[in-house]
Design a protein around this motif. Structure first.
Motif, PDB file in Angstrom:
ATOM      1  N   GLU A   1      40.951  -5.205  29.006  1.00  0.00           N
ATOM      2  CA  GLU A   1      40.102  -4.977  27.844  1.00  0.00           C
ATOM      3  C   GLU A   1      38.880  -5.861  28.001  1.00  0.00           C
ATOM      4  O   GLU A   1      38.992  -7.060  28.247  1.00  0.00           O
ATOM      5  CB  GLU A   1      40.860  -5.348  26.578  1.00  0.00           C
ATOM      6  CG  GLU A   1      40.089  -5.087  25.315  1.00  0.00           C
ATOM      7  CD  GLU A   1      40.919  -5.383  24.089  1.00  0.00           C
ATOM      8  OE1 GLU A   1      40.459  -6.204  23.288  1.00  0.00           O
ATOM      9  OE2 GLU A   1      42.019  -4.817  23.958  1.00  0.00           O
ATOM     10  N   ILE A   2      37.683  -5.270  27.874  1.00  0.00           N
ATOM     11  CA  ILE A   2      36.447  -6.010  28.070  1.00  0.00           C
ATOM     12  C   ILE A   2      35.652  -6.020  26.776  1.00  0.00           C
ATOM     13  O   ILE A   2      35.387  -4.976  26.190  1.00  0.00           O
ATOM     14  CB  ILE A   2      35.605  -5.389  29.191  1.00  0.00           C
ATOM     15  CG1 ILE A   2      36.391  -5.428  30.502  1.00  0.00           C
ATOM     16  CG2 ILE A   2      34.275  -6.115  29.331  1.00  0.00           C
ATOM     17  CD1 ILE A   2      35.737  -4.692  31.624  1.00  0.00           C
ATOM     18  N   ASP A   3      35.278  -7.222  26.334  1.00  0.00           N
ATOM     19  CA  ASP A   3      34.418  -7.395  25.161  1.00  0.00           C
ATOM     20  C   ASP A   3      33.014  -7.676  25.683  1.00  0.00           C
ATOM     21  O   ASP A   3      32.722  -8.785  26.130  1.00  0.00           O
ATOM     22  CB  ASP A   3      34.927  -8.537  24.298  1.00  0.00           C
ATOM     23  CG  ASP A   3      34.162  -8.677  22.995  1.00  0.00           C
ATOM     24  OD1 ASP A   3      32.991  -8.237  22.929  1.00  0.00           O
ATOM     25  OD2 ASP A   3      34.732  -9.220  22.044  1.00  0.00           O
ATOM     26  N   ILE A   4      32.151  -6.674  25.655  1.00  0.00           N
ATOM     27  CA  ILE A   4      30.819  -6.825  26.247  1.00  0.00           C
ATOM     28  C   ILE A   4      29.892  -7.687  25.384  1.00  0.00           C
ATOM     29  O   ILE A   4      28.914  -8.207  25.885  1.00  0.00           O
ATOM     30  CB  ILE A   4      30.170  -5.465  26.542  1.00  0.00           C
ATOM     31  CG1 ILE A   4      30.064  -4.614  25.297  1.00  0.00           C
ATOM     32  CG2 ILE A   4      30.931  -4.731  27.619  1.00  0.00           C
ATOM     33  CD1 ILE A   4      29.296  -3.326  25.490  1.00  0.00           C
ATOM     34  N   LYS A   5      30.229  -7.875  24.111  1.00  0.00           N
ATOM     35  CA  LYS A   5      29.393  -8.710  23.243  1.00  0.00           C
ATOM     36  C   LYS A   5      29.472 -10.182  23.631  1.00  0.00           C
ATOM     37  O   LYS A   5      28.482 -10.891  23.581  1.00  0.00           O
ATOM     38  CB  LYS A   5      29.791  -8.535  21.787  1.00  0.00           C
ATOM     39  CG  LYS A   5      29.426  -7.175  21.230  1.00  0.00           C
ATOM     40  CD  LYS A   5      29.793  -7.076  19.776  1.00  0.00           C
ATOM     41  CE  LYS A   5      29.449  -5.690  19.256  1.00  0.00           C
ATOM     42  NZ  LYS A   5      29.865  -5.551  17.850  1.00  0.00           N
ATOM     43  N   ILE A   6      30.664 -10.636  24.002  1.00  0.00           N
ATOM     44  CA  ILE A   6      30.826 -12.050  24.363  1.00  0.00           C
ATOM     45  C   ILE A   6      31.088 -12.255  25.854  1.00  0.00           C
ATOM     46  O   ILE A   6      31.196 -13.382  26.321  1.00  0.00           O
ATOM     47  CB  ILE A   6      31.940 -12.730  23.533  1.00  0.00           C
ATOM     48  CG1 ILE A   6      33.293 -12.058  23.767  1.00  0.00           C
ATOM     49  CG2 ILE A   6      31.579 -12.731  22.070  1.00  0.00           C
ATOM     50  CD1 ILE A   6      34.440 -12.780  23.107  1.00  0.00           C
ATOM     51  N   GLY A   7      31.207 -11.154  26.611  1.00  0.00           N
ATOM     52  CA  GLY A   7      31.384 -11.258  28.059  1.00  0.00           C
ATOM     53  C   GLY A   7      32.747 -11.763  28.475  1.00  0.00           C
ATOM     54  O   GLY A   7      32.874 -12.528  29.419  1.00  0.00           O
ATOM     55  N   ARG A   8      33.789 -11.312  27.786  1.00  0.00           N
ATOM     56  CA  ARG A   8      35.145 -11.775  28.089  1.00  0.00           C
ATOM     57  C   ARG A   8      36.040 -10.592  28.451  1.00  0.00           C
ATOM     58  O   ARG A   8      35.996  -9.552  27.818  1.00  0.00           O
ATOM     59  CB  ARG A   8      35.750 -12.484  26.884  1.00  0.00           C
ATOM     60  CG  ARG A   8      37.141 -13.014  27.159  1.00  0.00           C
ATOM     61  CD  ARG A   8      37.821 -13.594  25.962  1.00  0.00           C
ATOM     62  NE  ARG A   8      36.937 -14.460  25.214  1.00  0.00           N
ATOM     63  CZ  ARG A   8      37.337 -15.234  24.225  1.00  0.00           C
ATOM     64  NH1 ARG A   8      38.577 -15.235  23.861  1.00  0.00           N
ATOM     65  NH2 ARG A   8      36.476 -15.994  23.587  1.00  0.00           N
ATOM     66  N   ALA A   9      36.836 -10.772  29.478  1.00  0.00           N
ATOM     67  CA  ALA A   9      37.818  -9.760  29.857  1.00  0.00           C
ATOM     68  C   ALA A   9      39.213 -10.341  29.631  1.00  0.00           C
ATOM     69  O   ALA A   9      39.471 -11.496  29.964  1.00  0.00           O
ATOM     70  CB  ALA A   9      37.652  -9.368  31.320  1.00  0.00           C
ATOM     71  N   SER A  10      40.080  -9.555  29.045  1.00  0.00           N
ATOM     72  CA  SER A  10      41.463  -9.978  28.862  1.00  0.00           C
ATOM     73  C   SER A  10      42.352  -8.887  29.438  1.00  0.00           C
ATOM     74  O   SER A  10      41.951  -7.730  29.580  1.00  0.00           O
ATOM     75  CB  SER A  10      41.774 -10.218  27.387  1.00  0.00           C
ATOM     76  OG  SER A  10      41.545  -9.065  26.619  1.00  0.00           O
ATOM     77  N   CYS A  11      43.574  -9.245  29.790  1.00  0.00           N
ATOM     78  CA  CYS A  11      44.446  -8.260  30.403  1.00  0.00           C
ATOM     79  C   CYS A  11      45.868  -8.404  29.895  1.00  0.00           C
ATOM     80  O   CYS A  11      46.272  -9.450  29.393  1.00  0.00           O
ATOM     81  CB  CYS A  11      44.433  -8.393  31.930  1.00  0.00           C
ATOM     82  SG  CYS A  11      45.097  -9.943  32.517  1.00  0.00           S
TER      83      CYS A  11
END
Length: 45
Positions: free
Chosen positions: A31-41
């Motif tokens: 899952e990628i949050d493009i607003k804060i530039g974080r990827a989680s899996c």
């Protein structure tokens, strides 16, 4: 040579806990949050 990797390549990467070095498994979903530039899996079960 690039430092990153493609999303498809993440399925082949093993997730390791940085605090204790415990192996957690392989990436199952990203899952990628493009607003804060974080990827989680979530690990593959």
């Amino acid at each position: 040579m690039a430092d990153g990797c493609r999303l498809a390549e993440l399925r082949c990467r093993e997730v390791i806990n940085l605090c204790d070095g415990c192996r957690m498994g392989y990436v199952g979903d990203v899952e990628i949050d493009i607003k804060i530039g974080r990827a989680s899996c979530r690990e593959r079960v």
